[in-house]
Enzyme design. Sequence first.
Site, short mmCIF file in Angstrom:
data_model
loop_
_atom_site.label_atom_id
_atom_site.label_comp_id
_atom_site.label_asym_id
_atom_site.label_seq_id
_atom_site.Cartn_x
_atom_site.Cartn_y
_atom_site.Cartn_z
N THR A 89 0.79 -1.24 0.00
CA THR A 89 0.00 0.00 0.00
C THR A 89 0.82 1.29 0.00
O THR A 89 0.39 2.27 -0.61
CB THR A 89 -1.04 0.01 1.14
OG1 THR A 89 -0.40 -0.38 2.36
CG2 THR A 89 -2.18 -0.95 0.85
N GLN A 109 -4.11 -6.83 -24.83
CA GLN A 109 -3.33 -7.44 -23.75
C GLN A 109 -3.24 -6.47 -22.57
O GLN A 109 -3.37 -6.86 -21.41
CB GLN A 109 -1.92 -7.76 -24.25
CG GLN A 109 -1.88 -8.82 -25.32
CD GLN A 109 -0.46 -9.27 -25.63
OE1 GLN A 109 0.52 -8.58 -25.35
NE2 GLN A 109 -0.33 -10.43 -26.24
N TRP A 110 -3.03 -5.21 -22.89
CA TRP A 110 -2.81 -4.18 -21.87
C TRP A 110 -4.05 -4.02 -20.98
O TRP A 110 -3.96 -3.88 -19.76
CB TRP A 110 -2.52 -2.87 -22.60
CG TRP A 110 -1.95 -1.76 -21.81
CD1 TRP A 110 -2.42 -1.24 -20.64
CD2 TRP A 110 -0.79 -0.98 -22.14
NE1 TRP A 110 -1.64 -0.19 -20.24
CE2 TRP A 110 -0.64 -0.01 -21.14
CE3 TRP A 110 0.11 -1.01 -23.22
CZ2 TRP A 110 0.39 0.93 -21.16
CZ3 TRP A 110 1.12 -0.07 -23.24
CH2 TRP A 110 1.27 0.87 -22.22
N ARG A 112 -6.13 -6.02 -19.99
CA ARG A 112 -6.35 -7.08 -19.00
C ARG A 112 -5.89 -6.65 -17.60
O ARG A 112 -6.29 -7.25 -16.61
CB ARG A 112 -5.61 -8.35 -19.42
CG ARG A 112 -6.06 -8.95 -20.73
CD ARG A 112 -7.52 -9.35 -20.71
NE ARG A 112 -7.83 -10.20 -19.58
CZ ARG A 112 -7.53 -11.50 -19.50
NH1 ARG A 112 -6.98 -12.10 -20.53
NH2 ARG A 112 -7.81 -12.21 -18.43
N ARG A 124 -16.42 5.53 -32.23
CA ARG A 124 -17.84 5.79 -32.55
C ARG A 124 -17.98 7.26 -32.90
O ARG A 124 -18.80 7.64 -33.73
CB ARG A 124 -18.73 5.51 -31.33
CG ARG A 124 -18.76 4.10 -30.88
CD ARG A 124 -19.73 3.95 -29.73
NE ARG A 124 -21.10 4.14 -30.18
CZ ARG A 124 -22.15 4.26 -29.36
NH1 ARG A 124 -21.97 4.25 -28.06
NH2 ARG A 124 -23.35 4.42 -29.84
N ASP A 212 -1.75 3.40 -10.08
CA ASP A 212 -0.85 3.70 -8.96
C ASP A 212 0.44 2.89 -9.13
O ASP A 212 0.50 1.93 -9.91
CB ASP A 212 -1.55 3.46 -7.61
CG ASP A 212 -1.88 2.01 -7.35
OD1 ASP A 212 -0.95 1.17 -7.40
OD2 ASP A 212 -3.06 1.68 -7.13
N ARG A 223 5.00 -7.39 -18.07
CA ARG A 223 5.11 -6.99 -19.48
C ARG A 223 6.51 -6.58 -19.91
O ARG A 223 6.76 -6.49 -21.12
CB ARG A 223 4.11 -5.87 -19.77
CG ARG A 223 2.66 -6.24 -19.48
CD ARG A 223 2.20 -7.48 -20.25
NE ARG A 223 0.80 -7.79 -19.96
CZ ARG A 223 0.13 -8.77 -20.54
NH1 ARG A 223 0.71 -9.55 -21.45
NH2 ARG A 223 -1.13 -9.00 -20.22
C1 LIG Z 1 3.15 -13.65 -20.68
C2 LIG Z 1 1.66 -13.54 -20.47
C3 LIG Z 1 0.80 -14.41 -21.13
C4 LIG Z 1 -0.60 -14.32 -20.94
N1 LIG Z 1 -1.42 -15.18 -21.61
C5 LIG Z 1 -2.76 -15.06 -21.47
C6 LIG Z 1 -3.67 -15.93 -22.18
O1 LIG Z 1 -3.26 -16.81 -22.93
N2 LIG Z 1 -5.00 -15.77 -22.02
C7 LIG Z 1 -5.52 -14.81 -21.16
O2 LIG Z 1 -6.74 -14.71 -21.03
N3 LIG Z 1 -4.69 -13.98 -20.48
C8 LIG Z 1 -3.35 -14.08 -20.61
N4 LIG Z 1 -2.52 -13.21 -19.92
C9 LIG Z 1 -3.13 -12.17 -19.06
C10 LIG Z 1 -3.00 -12.53 -17.57
O3 LIG Z 1 -3.66 -13.74 -17.27
C11 LIG Z 1 -3.61 -11.40 -16.72
O4 LIG Z 1 -4.96 -11.24 -17.02
C12 LIG Z 1 -2.91 -10.08 -16.96
O5 LIG Z 1 -1.52 -10.23 -16.94
C13 LIG Z 1 -3.33 -9.08 -15.90
O6 LIG Z 1 -2.79 -9.47 -14.68
P1 LIG Z 1 -3.52 -9.18 -13.31
O7 LIG Z 1 -4.92 -9.72 -13.30
O8 LIG Z 1 -2.62 -9.68 -12.22
O9 LIG Z 1 -3.51 -7.57 -13.29
P2 LIG Z 1 -4.58 -6.57 -12.72
O10 LIG Z 1 -5.90 -6.73 -13.40
O11 LIG Z 1 -3.95 -5.21 -12.76
O12 LIG Z 1 -4.78 -7.01 -11.24
C14 LIG Z 1 -3.73 -6.86 -10.29
C15 LIG Z 1 -4.05 -7.78 -9.13
O13 LIG Z 1 -5.25 -7.31 -8.52
C16 LIG Z 1 -6.04 -8.42 -8.11
N5 LIG Z 1 -7.32 -8.35 -8.83
C17 LIG Z 1 -7.68 -7.48 -9.79
N6 LIG Z 1 -8.94 -7.68 -10.18
C18 LIG Z 1 -9.39 -8.72 -9.45
C19 LIG Z 1 -10.61 -9.42 -9.38
N7 LIG Z 1 -11.65 -9.09 -10.14
N8 LIG Z 1 -10.72 -10.45 -8.54
C20 LIG Z 1 -9.69 -10.80 -7.75
N9 LIG Z 1 -8.49 -10.19 -7.76
C21 LIG Z 1 -8.35 -9.16 -8.59
C22 LIG Z 1 -5.24 -9.67 -8.43
O14 LIG Z 1 -4.46 -10.01 -7.33
C23 LIG Z 1 -4.33 -9.22 -9.54
O15 LIG Z 1 -3.14 -9.98 -9.65
C24 LIG Z 1 -1.14 -13.31 -20.08
C25 LIG Z 1 -0.26 -12.44 -19.42
C26 LIG Z 1 1.11 -12.54 -19.60
C27 LIG Z 1 2.02 -11.56 -18.88
#
Ligand SMILES: Cc1cc2nc3c(=O)[nH]c(=O)nc-3n(C[C@H](O)[C@H](O)[C@H](O)COP(=O)(O)OP(=O)(O)OC[C@H]3O[C@@H](n4cnc5c(N)ncnc54)[C@H](O)[C@@H]3O)c2cc1C
EC number: 2.1.1.148
Length: 301
Positions: A89, A109-110, A112, A124, A212, A223
């Site tokens: 935090t 990808q970003w 996500r 739009r 943040d 990434r």
């Molecule tokens: C090399 C690589 C390959 C990948 N391949 C794939 C793929 O084939 N298919 C695919 O779908 N994705 C893929 N991803 C995406 C990956 O699964 C994650 O979705 C993405 O990296 C975002 O990570 P994150 O959820 O930790 O990040 P953020 O969304 O920023 O979340 C950060 C952290 O906050 C918490 N958090 C956020 N939202 C929630 C929630 N709703 N519930 C619970 N905890 C939460 C979790 O602890 C999470 O780790 C890939 C990513 C990488 C880096």
Amino acid sequence: MPLSPEQEAEIAELRSAPQQTLRATVPGMEAHLYKAYPVLDHGFVRVIDYMGDDAAICQAARVSYGRGTKSVQNDEGLIRYLMRHWHSTPFEMCELKLHVKLPVFVARQWIRHRTANVNEYSARYSILDREFYIPAPENLAAQSVINNQGRGEALTGEEAARVLEYLKADSARAYDHYAEMISDEGQQGLARELARMNLPANIYTQWYWKVDLHNLLHFLRLRADAHAQYEIRVYAEAMCKLVADWVPFAYKAFEDYRLGAVTMSAQMVDCLKRMLAGEEVTEENCGMSKREWREFQGVIS
Ligand SMILES: Cc1cc2nc3c(=O)[nH]c(=O)nc-3n(C[C@H](O)[C@H](O)[C@H](O)COP(=O)(O)OP(=O)(O)OC[C@H]3O[C@@H](n4cnc5c(N)ncnc54)[C@H](O)[C@@H]3O)c2cc1C
């Protein structure tokens, strides 16, 4: 340069009128403020705003842990302690707002990374520019034979030329049709929100992205990693340089305890201990799967 003349003029104007503030500022980041750093063929990343600095991380930690932080005398030591022990935090006290121009397939990808605030260019409302990502020849690679999610050797010769030609011609043709469909000369013109659906995923989009520092470092760890796709990795690398100038202590701790660090399973630690004790540990007696053993070899060799 990927910026329009209007954007360049706006940046020059913003940078020409510094304002006095009582807020913490960081000279390294002030030098970057508003400037666009090119990424890929038409993309960029630029800082629109930032809040906080290394001291803000320590200030927050000292509030929350009070006397517990007294043993760590200086800010750098405290930040390294916080990073090493996954205290997240205090890092959330710093914020960064970026303007990013990126191909749509990179944006997918970003996006996500859900822990950021995003405002994207509206296709739009506005007409997309005729700008497509076309990989440089060295990045025009074949499917990896060892990694289903990766790429291998660069294509060469006639095959490389043919693929490049497909990418360019398909993009141009799709954009011609897009422009023709929305044009209202002598026809009603298809709505922009519909016409865009024939555009390929290598077209560029733009967004403001605010996050943040804790979640930004999480993004960068995933990434800027060698396993990330090249096209998003180059953005992460450009952002790493900005973060290094913004919060140098936090960035160094991030390099040491996240980027350059490794995680070992209990089995890996056990194998390592057995090896250090002189035992010959092999794939057969390691107690790990073939894949984990390979990953372990990658860590220790
Ligand atoms: C090399 C690589 C390959 C990948 N391949 C794939 C793929 O084939 N298919 C695919 O779908 N994705 C893929 N991803 C995406 C990956 O699964 C994650 O979705 C993405 O990296 C975002 O990570 P994150 O959820 O930790 O990040 P953020 O969304 O920023 O979340 C950060 C952290 O906050 C918490 N958090 C956020 N939202 C929630 C929630 N709703 N519930 C619970 N905890 C939460 C979790 O602890 C999470 O780790 C890939 C990513 C990488 C880096």
